[in-house]
Design a protein around this motif. Structure first.
Motif, mmCIF file in Angstrom:
data_model
loop_
_atom_site.group_PDB
_atom_site.id
_atom_site.type_symbol
_atom_site.label_atom_id
_atom_site.label_comp_id
_atom_site.label_asym_id
_atom_site.label_seq_id
_atom_site.Cartn_x
_atom_site.Cartn_y
_atom_site.Cartn_z
ATOM 1 N N ARG A 1 0.801 -1.227 0.000
ATOM 2 C CA ARG A 1 0.000 0.000 0.000
ATOM 3 C C ARG A 1 0.829 1.271 0.000
ATOM 4 N NH1 ARG A 1 -3.813 -1.790 -2.637
ATOM 5 N NH2 ARG A 1 -4.938 -3.532 -1.684
ATOM 6 N N GLY A 2 2.128 1.150 -0.260
ATOM 7 C CA GLY A 2 2.952 2.343 -0.387
ATOM 8 C C GLY A 2 3.231 3.065 0.906
ATOM 9 N N LEU A 3 3.076 2.372 2.054
ATOM 10 C CA LEU A 3 3.347 2.997 3.352
ATOM 11 C C LEU A 3 4.779 2.756 3.811
ATOM 12 C CD1 LEU A 3 0.054 1.985 5.222
ATOM 13 C CD2 LEU A 3 0.581 4.179 4.174
ATOM 14 N N ILE A 4 5.494 1.833 3.146
ATOM 15 C CA ILE A 4 6.792 1.414 3.658
ATOM 16 C C ILE A 4 7.808 2.550 3.597
ATOM 17 C CG2 ILE A 4 7.663 0.566 1.434
ATOM 18 C CD1 ILE A 4 8.117 -1.020 4.940
ATOM 19 N N GLU A 5 7.692 3.441 2.621
ATOM 20 C CA GLU A 5 8.660 4.529 2.530
ATOM 21 C C GLU A 5 8.494 5.495 3.700
ATOM 22 O OE1 GLU A 5 8.639 6.366 -1.269
ATOM 23 O OE2 GLU A 5 8.716 4.474 -2.373
#
Length: 713
Positions: free
Chosen positions: A514-518
């Motif tokens: 979901r693109g939260l890791i960055e």
């Protein structure tokens, strides 16, 4: 060509003749006007009233019906802004006194005002009961108001309604004014020409007949022909034909122009439909066309005993192509993938299948089956598509490897309507990605529960760091030669307020998908550097390092180096005491880009480690090309090092290979004293594991450092 005797000339000649006849006939007609004046006034008043009232009623029903359709979604999603816009638009219409939008319980949602003073209050006015009880568009009237109401339905469920009140005062005033003016005019005419009315009635009737015949021939007949053609065009029959009258006047020119316009509209409609129903990049049917095909297919198949399968395919990690090679290359890849899918589907299913691109990297296949096992045939097709998409594609002088995840659902076993089938196929595709990607999965009902749980986890993960639910623990790393504490690996943990500790393998995968890791990775990096900086005074001779795991998504982000540099700049931690760990598979997946990022990180003075070494099928050639300072032997090789000669040989080879390249070696998962002794004997440099120390909070790790250096609190 200009008409020789055009319509205007014909009309003027007709008017001149008519005026001459009327002048003679008025005297006779006016004699009869006095006797009929009262009847004309009464009849005209009734006609005006019925016309105005009927027009208002018809306009109100149409307006309320359209407005009710547009309010279903805003009321269902409680979108007061959208409801307010519709209500205010209705209030601005002529003669509208009030607008009320209410919910399923009869409570007011909006009245078109800014502050909505009646919001949430039940409707108690005399017209409310019938409005709520009506099943469709309902009209009711009081002395002052004509109210039109309509229910709001979502499927079979009634979720509210709309009431619009039209003021009758203005309409009555208009009716009275019209009747008064008509009476005054008739009285005036009667008083002036009463002596002439009776004698010309016959001549006037003859004139009316003559005018009627001429108008019928010259105007009504051709206009009616054009009107019928316009109705055909309105119904979508753009190929309607209009005969050439041969007339050399305005009507003839109008009919010829109308025929040319119809031809142009038909051509434009064909072009528009082709554009509206075709994906411009791949030439496949688009989402709109596919949905219509699916609805039509389901309509013909219901009750027939036939089956239909939907295959929802999503290209795995397609964003990597756009990010690394550019969007033009991404479009080129999509065209190639679309052709591969089309060829496979044609070979496997022939004309019984339809392929469409829903958008982005999503494709869908619809296959109808007259007989046989639809699931078995769909599985064969899914396996072929997976295999075909998995073949490398040559782009910009290199082979690009991508896979596809496919979700399959079957009609009527899984669902009977198109919306549910599309949802089921999407859920199954999602499960294929969870299962490791590059595979297909059939929908089953348990998947919905898993998707619901994962969606809740995704929602809760947003803002978890800010709420203090996410935090770091540190697993000690020891020097095998003298068992001295030399560093720690930062590990992320999530303590959910309801579910307790959530496994990192679960929530890290959610964060990456979901693109939260960055965002989370940046917080982890900054916190780990801040904690490590506080440990510096506790080991003045040999300060401990801190190692932080870097996600493949962060490695692909061009801002990773700037993030690390910024975090170090705001702390007192020297760069050499920060170690970044990258998985072997992430580095190999995009080796040219990874080499550049690793080189820029090492220029900052940061150490780079290759994590989980041995699981990614890399070899000495990859290590030599990568700017890394060390490798971490995966715990799967350490677990059986005492019992399995092959694991021992592999671990020994990794140690020797890394040392030959000047790299440090760390063993993960040391849980027995024998493992520790054996690894030290084979020359391994560092180790971590439960036998040496469990992950602890930053303060507890600081206490370990104090005890080792005999430094007081």
């Amino acid at each position: 060509m200009k008409p020789l005797f055009g319509l205007q000339a014909k009309f003027l000649a007709l008017v001149a003749i008519s005026l001459a006849l009327v002048a003679a006939a008025l005297g006779v007609l006016l004699l009869r006007q006095n006797a009929t004046q009262g009847e004309i006034l009464a009849q005209s008043g009734n006609e005006i009233h019925q016309m105005v009232s009927g027009s208002l009623r018809s306009r109100g029903e149409s307006t309320v019906s359209q407005a009710a359709d547009s309010l279903v979604n805003p009321v269902y999603y409680f979108d007061l802004d959208a409801i307010g816009r519709t209500a205010r638009a209705l209030l601005q219409q002529p003669n509208v006194r009030y607008v009320i939008v209410y919910d399923g319980d009869g409570n007011v949602l909006h009245d078109g005002s800014v502050d909505i003073p009646t919001f949430g209050q039940p409707m108690r006015d005399p017209l409310a009961y019938e409005a709520r009880a009506a099943d469709g568009v309902h009209v009711q009237q009081t002395d002052d108001v004509l109210e039109v109401s309509a229910p709001l339905r979502l499927g079979q469920e009634r979720i509210g309604g709309l009431r619009v009140g039209y003021s009758l005062a203005g309409l009555r005033a208009a009716e009275a004014s019209s009747s008064k003016r008509l009476g005054e005019r008739l009285s005036e005419i009667n008083s002036r020409h009463v002596a002439f009315m009776g004698g010309i009635l016959g001549l006037l009737l003859l004139l009316a007949a003559i005018v009627g015949l001429m108008v019928q021939r010259l105007l009504i007949a051709p206009v009616r022909s054009l009107a019928l053609a316009a109705q055909d065009i309105e119904r979508g029959n753009y190929d309607t034909s209009i005969a050439d009258s041969g007339r050399n006047d305005e009507i003839g020119e109008l009919m010829r122009s109308f025929r040319r316009m119809g031809t142009a509209i038909a051509r434009h409609d064909r072009d528009t439909r082709r554009m509206a129903y075709t994906d411009p990049l791949t030439g496949l049917a688009n989402r709109l066309a596919f949905r219509e095909m699916l609805d039509a297919g389901l309509t013909t198949m219901r009750g027939s005993g036939r089956q239909l399968a939907l295959l929802f395919a999503d290209i795995d990690d397609f964003k990597r192509v756009n990010d690394t090679l550019g969007h033009d290359a991404g479009d080129e890849a999509l065209v190639a993938f679309a052709e591969r899918i089309r060829v496979v589907v044609r070979e496997q299913s022939g004309e019984a299948a339809q392929v469409a691109r829903l958008g982005g990297d999503e494709f869908v296949v619809m296959v109808q089956f007259e007989s046989g096992d639809a699931r078995e045939a769909a599985a064969r097709l899914g396996a072929r598509v997976v295999a075909e998409i998995g073949r490398p594609i040559a782009m910009q002088g290199r082979d690009v490897f991508l896979g596809t995840s496919i979700g399959i659902t079957v009609f009527p076993d899984d669902a009977a309507d198109s919306t549910t089938l599309m949802k089921n196929a999407d859920i199954a595709m999602y499960q294929a990605k969870v299962a490791g990607k590059n595979c297909y999965r059939f929908y089953n009902r348990t998947m919905e529960q898993a998707v619901a749980r994962r969606m809740r986890l995704e929602q809760d993960l947003h803002g978890a760091w800010g709420r203090g639910e996410l935090g770091l623990v540190y697993q000690p790393v020891y020097d095998l030669a003298d068992r001295r504490l030399v560093g720690a690996e930062a590990l992320l943990r999530w303590r959910h307020p309801e579910h307790g500790d959530v496994a990192p393998t679960v929530f890290v995968d959610v964060a990456e998908q979901r693109g939260l890791i960055e965002e989370i990775g940046g917080e982890v990096l900054r916190q780990a550097i801040q904690d490590a900086a506080q440990w510096l005074p506790l080991s003045p001779g040999a300060p401990p390092f801190v190692s932080v795991n870097v996600s493949p998504w962060q490695l692909r982000n061009s801002t990773l180096t700037e993030l690390v540099a910024g975090a170090l700049k705001t702390s007192t931690l020297p760069p050499e005491f920060l170690h970044l760990e990258l998985t072997e598979t992430a580095v190999i997946g995009d080796e040219p880009r990874a080499r550049g990022v690793l080189a820029s990180l090492r220029e900052l003075g940061v150490r780079v480690w290759l994590d989980d070494f041995g699981t990614g099928f890399s070899g000495l050639s990859h290590l030599r090309r990568m700017a890394v300072d060390g490798v971490k032997i995966d715990r799967s090789f350490i677990a059986d090092v005492l019992d399995d000669p092959d694991d021992l040989a592999l671990a020994t080879a990794i140690i020797a290979m890394a040392h030959s390249l000047g790299m440090t070696v760390v063993a993960e998962g040391v849980e027995q004293e024998g493992q520790y002794a054996l690894l030290r004997e084979r020359g391994c440099d560092l180790a971590q594991g439960f036998w040496l120390g469990h992950p602890v909070a930053a303060a507890e790790f600081a206490a370990l450092l104090r005890r080792q250096g005999n430094i007081g609190p």
